[in-house]
Design a protein around this motif. Structure first.
Motif, PDB file in Angstrom:
ATOM      1  N   ALA A 199       0.844  -1.211   0.000  1.00  0.00           N
ATOM      2  CA  ALA A 199       0.000   0.000   0.000  1.00  0.00           C
ATOM      3  C   ALA A 199       0.872   1.252   0.000  1.00  0.00           C
ATOM      4  N   GLN A 200       0.332   2.324  -0.555  1.00  0.00           N
ATOM      5  CA  GLN A 200       1.063   3.589  -0.619  1.00  0.00           C
ATOM      6  C   GLN A 200       1.047   4.287   0.740  1.00  0.00           C
ATOM      7  N   THR A 201       1.963   5.236   0.900  1.00  0.00           N
ATOM      8  CA  THR A 201       2.020   6.018   2.139  1.00  0.00           C
ATOM      9  C   THR A 201       0.760   6.867   2.276  1.00  0.00           C
ATOM     10  N   GLN A 202       0.172   6.862   3.461  1.00  0.00           N
ATOM     11  CA  GLN A 202      -1.085   7.559   3.710  1.00  0.00           C
ATOM     12  C   GLN A 202      -0.854   8.719   4.674  1.00  0.00           C
ATOM     13  N   THR A 203      -1.296   9.930   4.294  1.00  0.00           N
ATOM     14  CA  THR A 203      -1.271  11.078   5.203  1.00  0.00           C
ATOM     15  C   THR A 203      -2.493  10.986   6.109  1.00  0.00           C
ATOM     16  N   ILE A 204      -2.262  10.803   7.388  1.00  0.00           N
ATOM     17  CA  ILE A 204      -3.335  10.531   8.337  1.00  0.00           C
ATOM     18  C   ILE A 204      -3.900  11.821   8.929  1.00  0.00           C
ATOM     19  N   ALA A 205      -3.029  12.758   9.285  1.00  0.00           N
ATOM     20  CA  ALA A 205      -3.515  13.964   9.966  1.00  0.00           C
ATOM     21  C   ALA A 205      -2.556  15.114   9.735  1.00  0.00           C
TER      22      ALA A 205
END
Length: 488
Positions: A199-205
């Motif tokens: 999975a790709q890097t996810q910006t959470i907050a």
């Protein structure tokens, strides 16, 4: 003689006392002078890197121990970049930064400047610097965030607070929030045993200190981030990122396990075609305290209407809700769940959309169609009642097939007979005129009058003939005709 000696002793005593007073006065004067020197506008920037050195007359001092320094100067919005003045009086402008081996970033509200081996001594910053401003010396910016919970769910909405430190000391300067950007990212560990492999890097907050969203107070030094973990379940590595125009700092935390959404939704379809579908909401009992579960949601019916509902009854049983079955097609259910984990932590969950298809049941041959009125009105909501009434009013009336056919046959035969009779009359009229004209070449007045007058036509005979034909046509059955009238 004794008197002279006595007077001399008194004078010596007075002189000694005057000398002592004068020494005390000079000592106080020197002390006052030292205190005045200590209040000089020059302030030393030591090797320990202070968070903010207050500018007095826009002056500050750089110690000889400093090998590299990064400073931030806050100025009025939209004003021109500042000008730095070295201890020897030479100036550094923004346009000359590169040739002076200086990194310079200018914004609408601040200047960030980095220098290596700066000249020790008193410096000066010239520009529209904010009153009471400070020169911030940046050394080691870190984001001190609360540790993440040990149990996290996919789809969870989470609030987290953090604050910034510089050299281990909290930063309490409000304007500094415009200098840095604080983000949190989840990076997949690419463990093949989990669903988030590859999975790709996810910006959470993104952390904010502006008093909006979940941030309680603006410019209080506490940054608040709102997490919406709408990402695949699996093993993730949290990374806190603090970035400025000149450098970026990352804080990598230990990997965490993001569990599947624990809320389970199912439906029991109505088989009668005139009752309710039963929506059922359950949870993973090993992770969720079922007795604390609350549900808030909305249902979108096949015709596009939306109905909101809530389930606030507290128990350990499966939560249920009755959905009125007055439409056939796809139903869409969107839920938000509130509750506690098994260890007592509060959570808010965004449950993935649940859909189900209600198919029209096959009725036996000759059975009447589904009647909306069979649903008890006291069990329906206001929206459902309104939709039911609209559907009832818009239902088409079904006509009797035999009645429609007999009427149509009568009309067709009657029209055709009328056309034939009228055509025969016209032909008879033309033929009669020709016969009258050829009977005499020299007609008298009486004969002429008869020729000009309209010939008489036996319409009564024609009507009698039509009545005879109409009586032979098939008639509608009185039972069905009477039933239609009663229904109308």
């Amino acid at each position: 003689m004794s008197r002279v000696i006595y007077l001399f002793a008194i004078l010596l005593t007075l002189g000694a006392f005057a000398q002592e007073s004068d020494q005390e006065y000079n000592a106080n004067k020197q002390k006052t002078a030292v205190e005045q020197v200590d209040t000089t506008p020059l302030r030393e920037i030591g090797s320990e890197y202070h968070n903010g050195i207050r500018l007095l007359q826009n002056r500050f001092r750089i110690d000889y121990k400093v090998d590299e320094i990064t400073m931030v100067f806050f100025r009025k919005f939209g004003s021109a970049p500042i000008v730095l003045v070295r201890p020897d009086g030479s100036k550094i402008f923004l346009s000359q930064a590169e040739e002076n081996d200086v990194e310079w970033y200018d914004s609408t509200t601040y200047d960030m400047i980095r220098m290596k081996n700066p000249t020790p001594g008193p410096w000066q910053a010239v520009g529209q610097i904010l009153p009471g401003s400070r020169v911030m010396v940046l050394s080691d910016i870190e984001l001190q965030a609360e540790p993440l919970p040990t149990v996290l769910f996919s789809g969870e909405i989470l609030k987290q607070t953090a604050y910034l430190t510089n050299g281990g000391k909290p930063i309490d300067y409000a304007e500094f929030r415009d200098v840095v950007k604080l983000n949190m990212e989840f990076v997949s560990t690419n463990n093949p045993n989990f669903n988030n492999f590859g999975a790709q890097t996810q910006t959470i907050a993104t952390f904010e200190d502006n008093g909006k969203g979940m941030d309680e107070r603006p410019l209080d030094g506490t940054f608040t981030g709102q997490f919406n973990l709408t990402i695949p379940a699996g093993e993730w590595k949290p990374i806190f990122t603090v970035s400025t125009p000149m450098f970026t700092r990352e804080q990598v935390s230990e990997p965490i396990i993001l569990h599947e959404n624990p809320i389970k939704v199912d439906v029991k379809l109505d088989d009668t075609g005139s009752g309710y579908h039963k929506l059922m909401v359950d949870a993973d009992r090993e992770m969720v305290d079922m007795g604390s579960l609350l549900v808030d949601g909305k249902i979108r019916y096949p015709n596009g209407d939306v109905q909101n509902f809530s389930i606030t009854r507290v128990s350990n049983d499966v939560r249920t809700y009755d959905v009125v079955n007055f439409e056939y097609g796809i139903f869409r259910v969107k839920l938000t769940a509130y509750g506690n984990t098994i260890d007592g932590r509060d959570f808010i969950l965004d449950v993935p959309e649940f859909t189900f298809f209600a198919e029209e049941p096959e009725l036996p041959a000759g059975a009447p169609p589904k009647q909306i009125e069979s649903i008890p009105e006291d069990a329906l909501s206001a929206e459902a009642l309104a939709l039911q009434e609209m559907k009832r009013i818009n239902q088409p009336v079904v006509e009797d097939d035999s009645m429609s056919t007999s009427t149509l046959v009568k009309l067709i035969i009657g029209i055709n007979l009328g056309i034939i009779i009228i055509g025969a009359g016209v032909i008879w009229f033309i033929v009669s005129r020709k016969k009258t004209g050829s009977s005499s070449k020299k007609p008298n007045n009486k004969t002429a009058n008869k020729t000009l007058s309209m010939p008489k036509m036996d319409f009564s005979g024609m009507l009698n003939s039509m009545k005879g034909l109409m009586s032979k046509l098939p008639k509608a059955k009185p039972g069905k005709s009477g039933k239609k009238k009663e229904k109308a």
